[in-house]
Structure formats: C-alpha cells, structure tokens
Design a protein around this motif. Structure first.
Motif, PDB file in Angstrom:
ATOM      1  N   UNK A  92       0.858  -1.472   0.172  1.00 32.38           N
ATOM      2  CA  UNK A  92       0.165  -0.029  -0.126  1.00 32.38           C
ATOM      3  C   UNK A  92       1.070   1.116   0.165  1.00 32.38           C
ATOM      4  N   UNK A  93       1.862   1.442   0.937  1.00 30.12           N
ATOM      5  CA  UNK A  93       2.740   2.411   0.589  1.00 30.12           C
ATOM      6  C   UNK A  93       3.547   2.521  -0.246  1.00 30.12           C
ATOM      7  N   UNK A  94       4.025   1.455  -0.946  1.00 31.16           N
ATOM      8  CA  UNK A  94       4.398   1.589  -2.585  1.00 31.16           C
ATOM      9  C   UNK A  94       3.891   2.182  -3.529  1.00 31.16           C
ATOM     10  N   UNK A  95       2.980   1.403  -3.831  1.00 26.77           N
ATOM     11  CA  UNK A  95       1.813   1.948  -4.386  1.00 26.77           C
ATOM     12  C   UNK A  95       1.824   3.896  -4.721  1.00 26.77           C
ATOM     13  N   UNK A  96       0.899   3.975  -2.690  1.00 32.12           N
ATOM     14  CA  UNK A  96       1.207   5.297  -2.996  1.00 32.12           C
ATOM     15  C   UNK A  96       2.750   7.092  -3.378  1.00 32.12           C
ATOM     16  N   UNK A  97       3.481   5.909  -2.988  1.00 31.25           N
ATOM     17  CA  UNK A  97       4.830   6.360  -3.302  1.00 31.25           C
ATOM     18  C   UNK A  97       5.210   5.908  -4.693  1.00 31.25           C
ATOM     19  N   UNK A  98       4.642   5.346  -5.477  1.00 31.92           N
ATOM     20  CA  UNK A  98       4.564   5.533  -6.901  1.00 31.92           C
ATOM     21  C   UNK A  98       3.243   6.354  -7.507  1.00 31.92           C
ATOM     22  N   UNK A  99       3.300   7.357  -7.265  1.00 27.89           N
ATOM     23  CA  UNK A  99       1.623   8.131  -7.289  1.00 27.89           C
ATOM     24  C   UNK A  99       2.255   9.043  -7.046  1.00 27.89           C
ATOM     25  N   UNK A 100       2.916   9.456  -6.120  1.00 26.74           N
ATOM     26  CA  UNK A 100       3.486  10.641  -5.848  1.00 26.74           C
ATOM     27  C   UNK A 100       5.110  11.197  -6.514  1.00 26.74           C
ATOM     28  N   UNK A 101       5.537   9.855  -6.912  1.00 26.94           N
ATOM     29  CA  UNK A 101       6.844  10.318  -7.163  1.00 26.94           C
ATOM     30  C   UNK A 101       6.404  10.743  -9.048  1.00 26.94           C
ATOM     31  N   UNK A 102       5.173   9.603 -10.138  1.00 24.12           N
ATOM     32  CA  UNK A 102       5.015  10.091 -11.052  1.00 24.12           C
ATOM     33  C   UNK A 102       4.332  12.006 -11.332  1.00 24.12           C
ATOM     34  N   UNK A 103       3.523  12.323  -9.815  1.00 21.49           N
ATOM     35  CA  UNK A 103       3.278  13.945  -9.648  1.00 21.49           C
ATOM     36  C   UNK A 103       4.367  14.524 -10.047  1.00 21.49           C
ATOM     37  N   UNK A 104       4.931  14.131  -9.212  1.00 21.02           N
ATOM     38  CA  UNK A 104       6.656  15.068  -8.974  1.00 21.02           C
ATOM     39  C   UNK A 104       6.469  14.601 -10.458  1.00 21.02           C
ATOM     40  N   UNK A 105       6.958  14.014 -10.700  1.00 20.75           N
ATOM     41  CA  UNK A 105       8.200  14.335 -12.321  1.00 20.75           C
ATOM     42  C   UNK A 105       7.069  14.784 -13.318  1.00 20.75           C
ATOM     43  N   UNK A 106       5.392  14.389 -13.262  1.00 25.86           N
ATOM     44  CA  UNK A 106       5.234  15.319 -13.991  1.00 25.86           C
ATOM     45  C   UNK A 106       4.525  16.619 -13.380  1.00 25.86           C
ATOM     46  N   UNK A 107       5.253  17.409 -12.428  1.00 27.92           N
ATOM     47  CA  UNK A 107       5.517  18.715 -12.711  1.00 27.92           C
ATOM     48  C   UNK A 107       6.783  18.660 -12.687  1.00 27.92           C
ATOM     49  N   UNK A 108       7.640  18.772 -12.942  1.00 32.81           N
ATOM     50  CA  UNK A 108       8.817  18.479 -13.510  1.00 32.81           C
ATOM     51  C   UNK A 108      10.318  18.850 -12.383  1.00 32.81           C
ATOM     52  N   UNK A 109       9.134  18.556 -11.024  1.00 38.13           N
ATOM     53  CA  UNK A 109       9.662  18.393  -9.759  1.00 38.13           C
ATOM     54  C   UNK A 109      11.217  17.249  -9.774  1.00 38.13           C
ATOM     55  N   UNK A 110      12.154  16.982  -8.735  1.00 40.75           N
ATOM     56  CA  UNK A 110      12.982  15.465  -8.854  1.00 40.75           C
ATOM     57  C   UNK A 110      12.432  15.391  -7.748  1.00 40.75           C
ATOM     58  N   UNK A 111      11.899  13.830  -7.821  1.00 43.43           N
ATOM     59  CA  UNK A 111      11.460  13.727  -6.232  1.00 43.43           C
ATOM     60  C   UNK A 111      12.568  12.687  -5.599  1.00 43.43           C
ATOM     61  N   UNK A 112      12.532  12.694  -4.726  1.00 48.21           N
ATOM     62  CA  UNK A 112      13.963  12.430  -3.265  1.00 48.21           C
ATOM     63  C   UNK A 112      13.128  11.887  -2.483  1.00 48.21           C
ATOM     64  N   UNK A 113      12.846  10.316  -2.153  1.00 54.58           N
ATOM     65  CA  UNK A 113      12.304   9.414  -1.571  1.00 54.58           C
ATOM     66  C   UNK A 113      13.374   9.561  -0.186  1.00 54.58           C
TER      67      UNK A 113
END
Length: 90
Positions: free
Chosen positions: A61-82
């Motif tokens: 469940x956490x990994x699914x949420x994290x994957x979605x946040x990484x996708x959103x960051x990328x779409x918004x032109x942000x560098x995702x740092x976990x």
C-alpha cells in the motif's frame, strides 16, 4: 531545481518506529540545506490510509502511494527524493 521530498516514515508497517523515525530527522536537516542551495522544496508525508494487519500488505500500500507521488512529482517537473525508514520503500 524543484524538489519533492517524499517522506515514508515506516519500519515494519509501524509509523515513526525504529528506522521509521529517520525520515523526519532527515527532512528537518535536508530541507533547509536544499533551500540554502537555491532549490525549491515541497515535502509530502506518505501515510497508510487503511493500516493493514500485515507488514507485507502495508508495504504494498505504501509503495503504491509512493509510486503515485513520484509520478506526480515527475509530471510537475520536480525531482522526487524519497526519504524512507525501511529498505522496502525505495
């Protein structure tokens, strides 16, 4: 650079326990340093919406949420740092 700091404060499906406390400490130190270096940062804490009684279900469940946040960051032109407290969230 725009940076999305994605915080996953879990260890063995328990929030802020043991290694799960590490991401908050990293965030407290890292976010100001990135700001001083000229980066614009936003932070997002990933939390279990429906805590599962098993560690493996919570991890998925956490990994699914994290994957979605990484996708959103990328779409918004942000560098995702976990910032994660468990080796399963990377």
């Amino acid at each position: 650079m725009d940076v999305s700091l994605l915080v996953v404060p879990y260890d063995s499906a328990r929030e802020s326990w043991s290694m799960g406390a590490g991401p908050a400490r990293l965030l407290a130190e890292l976010k100001p340093q990135l700001g001083y270096a000229g980066h614009r940062c936003i932070s997002e804490v990933i939390r279990l919406q429906d805590p599962s009684p098993t560690e493996i279900n919570s991890s998925f469940a956490l990994n699914r949420q994290l994957a979605e946040q990484v996708r959103q960051a990328h779409t918004q032109g942000r560098f995702p740092l976990v910032l994660a407290g468990n080796c399963g969230h990377r």
